[in-house]
Design a protein around this motif. Structure first.
Motif, PDB file in Angstrom:
ATOM      1  N   LYS A  84      45.217  43.242  31.490  1.00 25.55           N
ATOM      2  CA  LYS A  84      43.911  42.953  32.094  1.00 25.55           C
ATOM      3  C   LYS A  84      43.721  41.465  32.335  1.00 25.55           C
ATOM      4  O   LYS A  84      42.980  41.066  33.206  1.00 25.55           O
ATOM      5  CB  LYS A  84      42.780  43.531  31.264  1.00 25.55           C
ATOM      6  CG  LYS A  84      42.395  42.746  30.056  1.00 25.55           C
ATOM      7  CD  LYS A  84      41.169  43.343  29.412  1.00 25.55           C
ATOM      8  CE  LYS A  84      40.693  42.475  28.275  1.00 25.55           C
ATOM      9  NZ  LYS A  84      39.510  42.973  27.653  1.00 25.55           N
TER      10      LYS A  84
ATOM     11  N   SER B 113      40.573  48.186  43.933  1.00 18.21           N
ATOM     12  CA  SER B 113      41.381  47.908  42.738  1.00 18.21           C
ATOM     13  C   SER B 113      41.947  49.179  42.143  1.00 18.21           C
ATOM     14  O   SER B 113      43.079  49.193  41.641  1.00 18.21           O
ATOM     15  CB  SER B 113      40.547  47.169  41.691  1.00 18.21           C
ATOM     16  OG  SER B 113      40.250  45.876  42.142  1.00 18.21           O
TER      17      SER B 113
ATOM     18  N   ARG C 140      51.391  52.736  35.671  1.00 12.64           N
ATOM     19  CA  ARG C 140      49.963  52.986  35.509  1.00 12.64           C
ATOM     20  C   ARG C 140      49.507  52.839  34.062  1.00 12.64           C
ATOM     21  O   ARG C 140      48.314  52.740  33.800  1.00 12.64           O
ATOM     22  CB  ARG C 140      49.618  54.378  36.027  1.00 12.64           C
ATOM     23  CG  ARG C 140      49.658  54.439  37.524  1.00 12.64           C
ATOM     24  CD  ARG C 140      49.051  55.718  38.046  1.00 12.64           C
ATOM     25  NE  ARG C 140      49.767  56.075  39.250  1.00 12.64           N
ATOM     26  CZ  ARG C 140      50.358  57.224  39.465  1.00 12.64           C
ATOM     27  NH1 ARG C 140      50.301  58.171  38.574  1.00 12.64           N
ATOM     28  NH2 ARG C 140      50.993  57.447  40.579  1.00 12.64           N
TER      29      ARG C 140
ATOM     30  N   GLN D  77      49.644  50.347  32.362  1.00 12.32           N
ATOM     31  CA  GLN D  77      49.075  49.009  32.176  1.00 12.32           C
ATOM     32  C   GLN D  77      47.564  49.060  31.988  1.00 12.32           C
ATOM     33  O   GLN D  77      46.986  48.130  31.441  1.00 12.32           O
ATOM     34  CB  GLN D  77      49.400  48.117  33.375  1.00 12.32           C
ATOM     35  CG  GLN D  77      50.814  47.651  33.432  1.00 12.32           C
ATOM     36  CD  GLN D  77      51.035  46.738  34.624  1.00 12.32           C
ATOM     37  OE1 GLN D  77      50.382  46.872  35.662  1.00 12.32           O
ATOM     38  NE2 GLN D  77      51.947  45.805  34.476  1.00 12.32           N
ATOM     39  N   LEU D  78      46.958  50.141  32.410  1.00 11.21           N
ATOM     40  CA  LEU D  78      45.516  50.296  32.257  1.00 11.21           C
ATOM     41  C   LEU D  78      45.117  50.182  30.787  1.00 11.21           C
ATOM     42  O   LEU D  78      44.020  49.731  30.470  1.00 11.21           O
ATOM     43  CB  LEU D  78      45.074  51.653  32.827  1.00 11.21           C
ATOM     44  CG  LEU D  78      43.583  51.899  32.918  1.00 11.21           C
ATOM     45  CD1 LEU D  78      42.932  50.920  33.886  1.00 11.21           C
ATOM     46  CD2 LEU D  78      43.318  53.314  33.369  1.00 11.21           C
TER      47      LEU D  78
ATOM     48  N   THR E  18      39.595  48.465  37.475  1.00 10.18           N
ATOM     49  CA  THR E  18      39.829  49.906  37.345  1.00 10.18           C
ATOM     50  C   THR E  18      39.169  50.428  36.076  1.00 10.18           C
ATOM     51  O   THR E  18      38.561  51.504  36.077  1.00 10.18           O
ATOM     52  CB  THR E  18      41.337  50.225  37.338  1.00 10.18           C
ATOM     53  OG1 THR E  18      41.897  49.768  38.575  1.00 10.18           O
ATOM     54  CG2 THR E  18      41.601  51.709  37.180  1.00 10.18           C
TER      55      THR E  18
ATOM     56  N   TYR F 294      42.934  43.798  39.007  1.00 16.89           N
ATOM     57  CA  TYR F 294      42.741  45.210  39.352  1.00 16.89           C
ATOM     58  C   TYR F 294      42.719  46.105  38.110  1.00 16.89           C
ATOM     59  O   TYR F 294      42.087  47.169  38.131  1.00 16.89           O
ATOM     60  CB  TYR F 294      43.786  45.697  40.365  1.00 16.89           C
ATOM     61  CG  TYR F 294      45.184  45.904  39.848  1.00 16.89           C
ATOM     62  CD1 TYR F 294      45.565  47.118  39.299  1.00 16.89           C
ATOM     63  CD2 TYR F 294      46.131  44.879  39.933  1.00 16.89           C
ATOM     64  CE1 TYR F 294      46.857  47.319  38.835  1.00 16.89           C
ATOM     65  CE2 TYR F 294      47.420  45.069  39.482  1.00 16.89           C
ATOM     66  CZ  TYR F 294      47.788  46.292  38.925  1.00 16.89           C
ATOM     67  OH  TYR F 294      49.056  46.485  38.469  1.00 16.89           O
ATOM     68  N   ILE F 295      43.328  45.685  37.017  1.00 14.46           N
ATOM     69  CA  ILE F 295      43.284  46.465  35.775  1.00 14.46           C
ATOM     70  C   ILE F 295      41.862  46.445  35.217  1.00 14.46           C
ATOM     71  O   ILE F 295      41.306  47.494  34.875  1.00 14.46           O
ATOM     72  CB  ILE F 295      44.289  45.919  34.727  1.00 14.46           C
ATOM     73  CG1 ILE F 295      45.720  46.066  35.222  1.00 14.46           C
ATOM     74  CG2 ILE F 295      44.088  46.589  33.374  1.00 14.46           C
ATOM     75  CD1 ILE F 295      46.204  47.496  35.375  1.00 14.46           C
TER      76      ILE F 295
ATOM     77  N   TRP G  26      45.854  50.056  41.469  1.00 15.18           N
ATOM     78  CA  TRP G  26      46.360  50.577  40.193  1.00 15.18           C
ATOM     79  C   TRP G  26      47.071  51.915  40.404  1.00 15.18           C
ATOM     80  O   TRP G  26      48.148  52.141  39.859  1.00 15.18           O
ATOM     81  CB  TRP G  26      45.216  50.743  39.190  1.00 15.18           C
ATOM     82  CG  TRP G  26      45.610  51.535  37.993  1.00 15.18           C
ATOM     83  CD1 TRP G  26      46.403  51.116  36.967  1.00 15.18           C
ATOM     84  CD2 TRP G  26      45.281  52.893  37.722  1.00 15.18           C
ATOM     85  NE1 TRP G  26      46.571  52.133  36.070  1.00 15.18           N
ATOM     86  CE2 TRP G  26      45.885  53.239  36.510  1.00 15.18           C
ATOM     87  CE3 TRP G  26      44.511  53.857  38.382  1.00 15.18           C
ATOM     88  CZ2 TRP G  26      45.766  54.493  35.929  1.00 15.18           C
ATOM     89  CZ3 TRP G  26      44.386  55.105  37.810  1.00 15.18           C
ATOM     90  CH2 TRP G  26      45.011  55.415  36.607  1.00 15.18           C
TER      91      TRP G  26
ATOM     92  N   SER H 200      50.474  51.531  41.708  1.00 12.04           N
ATOM     93  CA  SER H 200      51.396  50.694  40.925  1.00 12.04           C
ATOM     94  C   SER H 200      52.463  51.553  40.247  1.00 12.04           C
ATOM     95  O   SER H 200      52.266  52.741  40.001  1.00 12.04           O
ATOM     96  CB  SER H 200      50.631  49.880  39.878  1.00 12.04           C
ATOM     97  OG  SER H 200      50.133  50.721  38.870  1.00 12.04           O
TER      98      SER H 200
END
Length: 123
Positions: A88, A69, A79, A81-82, A97, A93-94, A73, A76
């Motif tokens: 999420k 994951s 990034r 989006q984390l 991560t 994967y968010i 990320w 992507s």
């Protein structure tokens, strides 16, 4: 080092408290509470090598499971989006991560304490 471990213990206690609405709260409360125990023991100048090694093995094993994951990320386009609360819910994967990064924090604290106690032992 005592003050640093008090700070770590309080932070991990806060991390544990924030896990109540996590999809797997018992796992993460256990992970962070184990770190509270390690930090409180370190404040009392106690270091149990077996406990640290066991936690390292568990955390590295779990991080290994989450690493695909992290790779998704990392590759992507966005990034950031984390740190997006809605991402999420859209992308597993968010969340994974974020969990990976939590494990890295735990491993960093375990390493700091280990190195500190090894230095004391040699003195």
């Amino acid at each position: 080092m005592k003050i640093l471990n008090i700070i770590f213990a309080v932070l991990f206690l806060g991390f544990a408290a924030l896990q109540y609405n996590d999809p797997d709260p018992l796992v993460w409360i256990s992970i962070y509470m184990a770190m509270v125990v390690v930090c409180v023991l370190a404040v009392k100048q106690r270091h149990y090598k077996f406990l640290s090694i066991a936690l390292v093995l568990v955390y590295v094993g779990y991080a290994t499971l989450l690493s695909p994951s992290v790779l998704i990320w990392w590759q992507s386009v966005d990034r950031s989006q984390l740190f997006d609360e809605f991402a999420k819910m859209q992308f597993l994967y968010i969340e994974e991560t974020r969990e990976f990064l939590g494990l890295m924090i735990c491993l960093a604290v375990l390493a700091i304490d280990y190195l500190y106690f090894e230095k004391i032992k040699k003195s």
